[in-house]
Design an enzyme around this catalytic site. Structure first.
Site, PDB file in Angstrom:
ATOM      1  N   ILE A  87    -103.151 -84.071 -91.915  1.00 39.99           N
ATOM      2  CA  ILE A  87    -102.723 -83.939 -93.308  1.00 39.99           C
ATOM      3  C   ILE A  87    -103.376 -85.011 -94.168  1.00 39.99           C
ATOM      4  CG2 ILE A  87    -100.725 -83.906 -94.859  1.00 39.99           C
ATOM      5  CD1 ILE A  87     -99.061 -83.441 -92.198  1.00 39.99           C
ATOM      6  N   CYS A  88    -103.841 -84.608 -95.327  1.00 36.86           N
ATOM      7  CA  CYS A  88    -104.387 -85.590 -96.267  1.00 36.86           C
ATOM      8  C   CYS A  88    -103.412 -85.722 -97.429  1.00 36.86           C
ATOM      9  CB  CYS A  88    -105.750 -85.116 -96.763  1.00 36.86           C
ATOM     10  SG  CYS A  88    -106.530 -86.275 -97.858  1.00 36.86           S
ATOM     11  N   LEU A  89    -102.607 -86.741 -97.369  1.00 36.60           N
ATOM     12  CA  LEU A  89    -101.600 -86.944 -98.420  1.00 36.60           C
ATOM     13  C   LEU A  89    -101.455 -88.443 -98.663  1.00 36.60           C
ATOM     14  CD1 LEU A  89     -99.423 -85.636-100.250  1.00 36.60           C
ATOM     15  CD2 LEU A  89     -97.822 -85.888 -98.368  1.00 36.60           C
TER      16      LEU A  89
END
Lengths: 195, 617
Positions: A87-89
């Site tokens: 996840i890219c958060l």
């Protein structure tokens, strides 16, 4: 310094109490360091109706460092790797604050599903599709949701997972296999033994 | 060197250096490499001795050279940082935490801080730098999610989710309260991860920087951590500052360099000489880009391999490269294998001029021929420059030996009774000039190789302008080279008898002054004629750092004048020792470790010399 167990227990209780939030969490093993989160696909998105499982790992330094989160359920989304669920958060990276919780993180993931940020993509292929032809993206995402995250498959899943875990498999493996086998435990076993 | 000249650099020098050299600098000390303007001005006033004036001139030009950059040692780092902080603090009337956050955010450029504040307004700038604007600072007394009601004695910490007494919790500037245990853990982890420069508040979405006094108070039981925190803050002045770099010496000397120009050649007080822009060896007049390309080229010998590719073929049996040195297309390798030059396949030895028995591989290719020509030309060109580069580099490696040789000659001369010469400043200056010229020559070949090669600057020059530029440059380079060789020869050849020594001295001084002029001409061609024509890319070239960079003509004339007046004439004892001072001063100007070590022994002599002279006058 070992992990702040008290805080994690409180967090889990808080999530259990607040059923309306749409996120749940389940601890793996006894150490409180591994758990699986679960969130519902937000409505009016291609993810509607899907149930998404997230693998959560807590560092000893939690909550002063962010929890490690990864989607177990396959998702078609610009900020989530279609290959491994990474996840890219920002709040799971440098914008993490110790005052955030597992619940707020899971809710942020839910929000991420409804508002992708293709400018900062994790999966370039998906991001390109999202920017290039939005209808196509929606269709693929919907298809993936139907295939991998449909609610119907989840009926009785817990029991089946438990069954497989008792046979000595890792829980995460079991969930993945069951998903791939569309809920058929025999087929899931075949996948697990084949792998 | 006039007093007015001192004044005009004195101003910025003062802010840079008066603190850097601190109170420790004794006006009478012979090691005045960092002497500030006040010193040399006053001392040249107090002594009208001729030898002394020469020295003042030398000092002045050294300072002129130093003008571009300042060496900051560990002790002064804090002072310089505090100065920048105080400046911003006093103008904005803010806390030191605020000032520091602003300065770190703007890379320690106080002017940009103030300029941006004026332009964008305080609120926006403060927010971006992770600060509360003063308007916000007051009202947020009780926090949101994290902090509990202000009046209660119990607070719930939003991190550990426990209740605790208010006195064991800390509220940061932004109004967010958490218990001290959590704060400590947060600070510990952040500092050990190297985030000291921007310790953020723990509340979600609050990017406000934690106040220094509160951080230190929280961590008072953990001195190593506080030390690390302070150290990082201190080093931020160098790490986050575009104008300041660490000296690249290994082991690190602890010094940092502040430079006004990016392209500048720095000689650190530790003896390390480097290019400020790339931290590598000094390479002016070549640019950093040329230097790195050249080093790559020299390292992998890629030009050689491209020639090999174009002109040789590997033997199909032993794989060694084989060059065709004439004859027909049947080539015989040393290993005995015969092969066809056209296709490289192994063949038998039976052949005629036109064909090889049992072998046929199509027509001869013109293209391949042209490629070979091109590659050979470019290799020849490369080798031309490489040879000259290496010859000069080799000559520079012999510098220390030459210097030593000269110094031992000076010692011999000094000990001999019938000496007519006691001042050897000129010799040291000539050596410095020679070495500097050698260095510039070395790198001028790299410059020429790339500048006129029609590859790196292909878009900037037509073949015609390129030819003109090259002719112009090579003319200056040739003139310089001639003078350099003459001086080199003169310095290396044995000294004449003492009565001819004055003549030799004049010749050396003349040549050194000539070289200086030639060097400046060369740089002029580079900086004024060639570089302005380049538009495709930035060409950053460190300026010529000759000792006489600006006042060269003057000091040379000064020396002529003295020489013409037959000085230094009488060899009385006081003059002799005062001349030793000159030599020492020139030595320590040099900042070379070898020169330093030597300077020590002379320092005492110099001190006694000075006191003697004072007594005399």
């Amino acid at each position: 310094m070992p992990m702040d167990v008290g805080r994690v227990q409180k967090e889990i209780r808080d999530i259990e109490r607040d059923r309306a939030s749409g996120v749940t969490i389940e601890v793996q093993g006894n150490s409180l360091q591994k758990m699986i989160g679960c969130l519902k696909g937000p409505s009016d998105t291609p993810f509607e109706g899907g149930t998404f499982y997230v693998n959560i790992e807590l560092d000893d330094q939690y909550p002063f460092v962010p929890p490690k989160m990864r989607f177990i359920t396959k998702v078609w989304h610009p900020n989530i790797s279609s290959a491994n669920g990474a996840i890219c958060l920002d709040i799971l990276k440098d914008q993490w604050s110790p005052a955030l919780t597992l619940k707020t993180a899971l809710l942020s993931l839910q929000a991420l599903l409804s508002s992708p940020q293709p400018d900062d993509p994790q999966d370039a292929v998906v991001a390109r599709q999202y920017l290039g032809s939005l209808p196509e993206y929606r269709q693929t995402a919907k298809q993936w949701t139907d295939t991998y995250a449909h609610t119907q498959q989840v009926v009785g899943l817990e029991a089946k997972v438990q069954q497989i875990v008792e046979m000595g498999f890792e829980r995460e493996q079991a969930v993945v296999a069951l998903r791939a086998a569309a809920g058929d435990e025999n087929q899931a076993m075949e996948i697990l033994l084949g792998a | 060197m006039g007093e007015g000249g001192d004044d005009d650099w004195f101003e910025d020098y003062d802010t840079d250096m008066s603190n850097a050299s601190g109170g420790a600098s004794d006006p009478g000390s012979p090691h005045q490499e960092h002497s500030d303007g006040g010193d040399s001005a006053s001392s040249s006033g107090d002594d009208a001795d001729d030898g002394y004036q020469e020295r003042a001139a030398a000092e002045g030009s050294t300072d002129q050279r130093k003008r571009l950059y300042t060496v900051i040692d560990r002790a002064n780092l804090r002072r310089m940082q505090d100065e920048a902080l105080t400046q911003v603090q006093s103008i904005l009337g803010c806390s030191s935490t605020t000032a520091r956050a602003l300065l770190i955010f703007f890379s320690w450029d106080a002017e940009t801080v103030l300029g941006t504040l004026a332009e964008r307004g305080q609120e926006e700038v403060y927010k971006r730098a992770g600060l509360l604007s003063q308007a916000e600072e007051v009202p947020q007394a009780c926090g949101d999610a994290g902090a509990a009601a202000g009046s209660s004695d119990e607070v719930t910490c939003g991190v550990c989710m426990c209740e605790g007494p208010r006195q064991e919790a800390t509220t940061m500037e932004c109004g967010h309260t958490f218990c001290n245990t959590c704060w400590r853990e947060h600070l510990r982890i952040s500092i050990s991860e190297g985030l000291s420069r921007r310790l953020k508040c723990m509340a979600a979405g609050c990017g406000v920087v934690c106040e220094e006094p509160k951080v230190k108070k929280l961590l008072k039981d953990n001195p190593p951590l506080v030390a690390k925190y302070e150290q990082t803050l201190l080093e931020s002045y160098v790490d986050d500052n575009k104008r300041v770099r660490w000296c690249p010496s290994v082991p690190h000397c602890g010094n940092a360099i502040r430079s006004k120009e990016l392209h500048c050649e720095v000689d650190c007080t530790c003896g390390q000489a480097f290019c400020f822009a790339c931290c590598g060896v000094q390479h002016s007049p070549a640019t950093c880009e040329m230097q790195s390309e050249w080093q790559k080229c020299v390292k992998d010998g890629s030009e050689t391999s491209s020639w090999l590719n174009a002109n040789t073929k590997p033997c199909p049996k032993c794989s060694k490269p084989v060059e065709k040195n004439g004859g027909c297309n049947l080539v015989l390798c040393r290993c005995g294998q015969a092969f066809c030059w056209l296709c490289g396949q192994g063949t038998g030895r039976q052949h005629t001029w036109t064909n090889i028995e049992g072998h046929s591989c199509g027509a001869y290719k013109e293209e391949a021929e042209a490629r070979a020509d091109e590659a050979q030309r470019s290799l020849k060109r490369y080798l031309h420059y490489l040879t000259r580069y290496e010859a000069n580099l080799m000559a520079s490696r012999l510098e220390p030996a030459l210097r030593q040789e000269c110094e031992s000659r000076v010692d011999t001369q000094m000990q001999s009774v019938v000496t007519s010469m006691s001042d050897f400043t000129w010799l040291n200056e000539a050596l410095d000039q020679l070495f500097l010229a050698r260095k510039c020559m070395t790198y001028s070949y790299i410059f020429a190789y790339y500048m006129f090669g029609q590859t790196m600057f292909k878009e900037d020059f037509t073949p015609e302008t390129n030819a003109i530029n090259q002719a112009l440059f090579e003319d200056k380079q040739g003139q310089l080279e001639m003078e350099v060789e003459r001086l080199s020869h003169l310095l290396e050849s044995p000294w004449p008898l003492s009565h001819q020594m004055m003549e030799r001295r004049m010749a050396v001084i003349n040549l050194a002054a000539n070289i200086d002029v030639r060097l400046r001409k060369l740089y002029e061609v580079i900086e004024c004629d060639i570089v302005p024509q380049v538009a495709s890319r930035g060409v950053g070239i460190a300026p010529y750092k000759g000792k006489h960079a600006e006042a060269a003509g003057d000091s040379a004339q000064e020396i002529y004048r003295q020489a013409a007046a037959g000085e230094p004439g009488p060899s009385n004892s006081s003059l002799l020792s005062s001349d030793v001072v000159d030599l020492t001063a020139a030595d320590s100007d040099d900042d070379r470790p070898g020169a330093r070590a030597k300077g020590k022994g002379r320092a005492e002599a110099a001190n006694t010399g000075r006191s003697k002279r004072k007594a005399g006058s």
